[in-house]
Scaffold this motif. Structure first.
Motif, PDB file in Angstrom:
ATOM      1  N   ARG A 159       0.837  -1.215   0.000  1.00  0.00           N
ATOM      2  CA  ARG A 159       0.000   0.000   0.000  1.00  0.00           C
ATOM      3  C   ARG A 159       0.862   1.250   0.000  1.00  0.00           C
ATOM      4  NH1 ARG A 159      -3.736  -1.049   5.020  1.00  0.00           N
ATOM      5  NH2 ARG A 159      -4.238   1.160   4.684  1.00  0.00           N
TER       6      ARG A 159
ATOM      7  N   ALA B  19       0.816   4.112  -2.819  1.00  0.00           N
ATOM      8  CA  ALA B  19       0.557   5.521  -2.476  1.00  0.00           C
ATOM      9  C   ALA B  19       1.637   6.429  -3.039  1.00  0.00           C
ATOM     10  CB  ALA B  19       0.464   5.678  -0.961  1.00  0.00           C
TER      11      ALA B  19
ATOM     12  N   GLU C 147      -0.027   9.980  -3.698  1.00  0.00           N
ATOM     13  CA  GLU C 147      -0.908  10.240  -2.560  1.00  0.00           C
ATOM     14  C   GLU C 147      -0.066  10.504  -1.309  1.00  0.00           C
ATOM     15  OE1 GLU C 147      -3.312   6.773  -2.388  1.00  0.00           O
ATOM     16  OE2 GLU C 147      -4.378   7.192  -4.261  1.00  0.00           O
TER      17      GLU C 147
ATOM     18  N   ALA D  17      -0.357  12.478   1.179  1.00  0.00           N
ATOM     19  CA  ALA D  17      -1.037  12.655   2.461  1.00  0.00           C
ATOM     20  C   ALA D  17      -1.165  11.329   3.210  1.00  0.00           C
ATOM     21  CB  ALA D  17      -2.416  13.266   2.239  1.00  0.00           C
ATOM     22  N   ALA D  18      -1.234  10.227   2.457  1.00  0.00           N
ATOM     23  CA  ALA D  18      -1.409   8.922   3.098  1.00  0.00           C
ATOM     24  C   ALA D  18      -0.091   8.294   3.529  1.00  0.00           C
ATOM     25  CB  ALA D  18      -2.128   7.966   2.136  1.00  0.00           C
TER      26      ALA D  18
ATOM     27  N   ARG E  54       0.980   8.225   7.451  1.00  0.00           N
ATOM     28  CA  ARG E  54       0.154   7.287   8.215  1.00  0.00           C
ATOM     29  C   ARG E  54       0.551   5.849   7.922  1.00  0.00           C
ATOM     30  NH1 ARG E  54      -3.948   4.417   6.592  1.00  0.00           N
ATOM     31  NH2 ARG E  54      -4.214   5.657   4.681  1.00  0.00           N
ATOM     32  N   LEU E  55       0.773   5.530   6.641  1.00  0.00           N
ATOM     33  CA  LEU E  55       1.151   4.167   6.277  1.00  0.00           C
ATOM     34  C   LEU E  55       2.518   3.806   6.838  1.00  0.00           C
ATOM     35  CD1 LEU E  55      -0.103   4.096   2.569  1.00  0.00           C
ATOM     36  CD2 LEU E  55      -1.041   2.797   4.495  1.00  0.00           C
TER      37      LEU E  55
END
Length: 277
Positions: free
Chosen positions: A30, A34, A39, A41-42, A45-46
């Motif tokens: 993931r 991303a 992406e 922004a993700a 967190r990941l």
């Protein structure tokens, strides 16, 4: 005699570790998706979820090892429980370009608390090649070679990841400089995202600062945005021509057997003979 549930706990450990390993693999996938999709922004967190899962895996491994009678704090601080190939994969994923053992070790020291020794990397690529030839694609990735754009042979001392696009592993005349600039940008962004721009991180970045015009100097206070801007400015000069050379060489390399696409060893005449058939 009662075992106070120890037998049940031990039998449950493999299942817990299997689940953690699956989650770690999923999170890595993931995270790559991303990054590829832009992406951003993700990504933090990941990364946080991935680190938490890896720490949980470390703890589970320590608890399941009956021979490890001393508490975890007695382990050497720099010891890593991950195989060398996993540690190298972590660093190369951050850098995003083929890299030499010296840079891989220095980066690992800052990002993952060290424990990676350059001498262990000497035979890694050969071990990976033997594994691939014995059972092709049995692993989700391999630590493989960067290939020269002219002869399509492995570049001595440069390691890459097999899942990267082929042109990303090609090294033309301008590629070392392009990769140097790219690594500088990616390292700064990673360190900023992780909130790790301390003195140790700045020492890691000094070779980039001192070798990229306009990035700063040892007499100036470090400015990450200045380093990124200087690297981007020079990258614009070289990037397009380098991309064209890499893609042209990658088109030829795709006609080679899979093992040679990953680890080199093919001569240019072999490519020509395949092209002419």
């Amino acid at each position: 005699m009662e075992d106070f549930g120890i037998r049940d706990t031990v039998s449950a450990m493999p299942n817990a570790m299997d689940e953690l390993e699956m989650r770690i693999s999923q999170l890595r996938g993931r995270l790559r998706q991303a990054l590829a999709a832009g992406e951003r922004a993700a990504v933090p967190r990941l990364r946080a979820e991935l680190r938490a899962a890896e720490l949980s895996w470390d703890s589970a491994l320590l608890e399941s090892d009956d021979s490890m009678l001393s508490p975890p704090e007695t382990l050497p601080a720099a010891m890593s429980l991950f195989p060398v190939r996993e540690q190298v994969h972590q660093v190369l994923t951050v850098l995003g370009v083929a890299a030499a053992p010296r840079l891989i070790v220095a980066t690992h020291e800052v990002l993952y608390a060290g424990g990676l020794i350059a001498t262990k990397l000497a035979s890694l690529r050969r071990d990976e090649e033997r594994s691939f030839r014995a059972a092709p694609y049995a692993r989700p990735y391999y630590i493989c070679a960067a290939l020269t754009a002219d002869q399509l042979v492995g570049v001595r001392g440069l390691l890459a990841i097999s899942t990267w696009p082929l042109d990303r592993r090609i090294m033309g005349p301008l590629s070392p400089r392009v990769d140097f600039l790219t690594a500088a940008i990616r390292l700064v962004r990673h360190l900023q995202g992780a909130g790790e721009l301390g003195s140790q991180s700045i020492r890691l970045l000094w070779p980039f600062i001192n070798n990229i015009p306009g990035a700063g100097s040892s007499t100036q206070e470090f400015d990450p945005s200045r380093l990124v801007a200087a690297a981007k400015a020079e990258l614009k000069i070289h990037e397009e021509f380098d991309r064209q050379q890499r893609e042209a060489a990658a088109d030829r390399a795709r006609r080679l057997p899979d093992a040679e696409q990953l680890f080199g060893g093919a001569q240019l005449k072999a490519v020509r003979s395949v092209t002419n058939t």
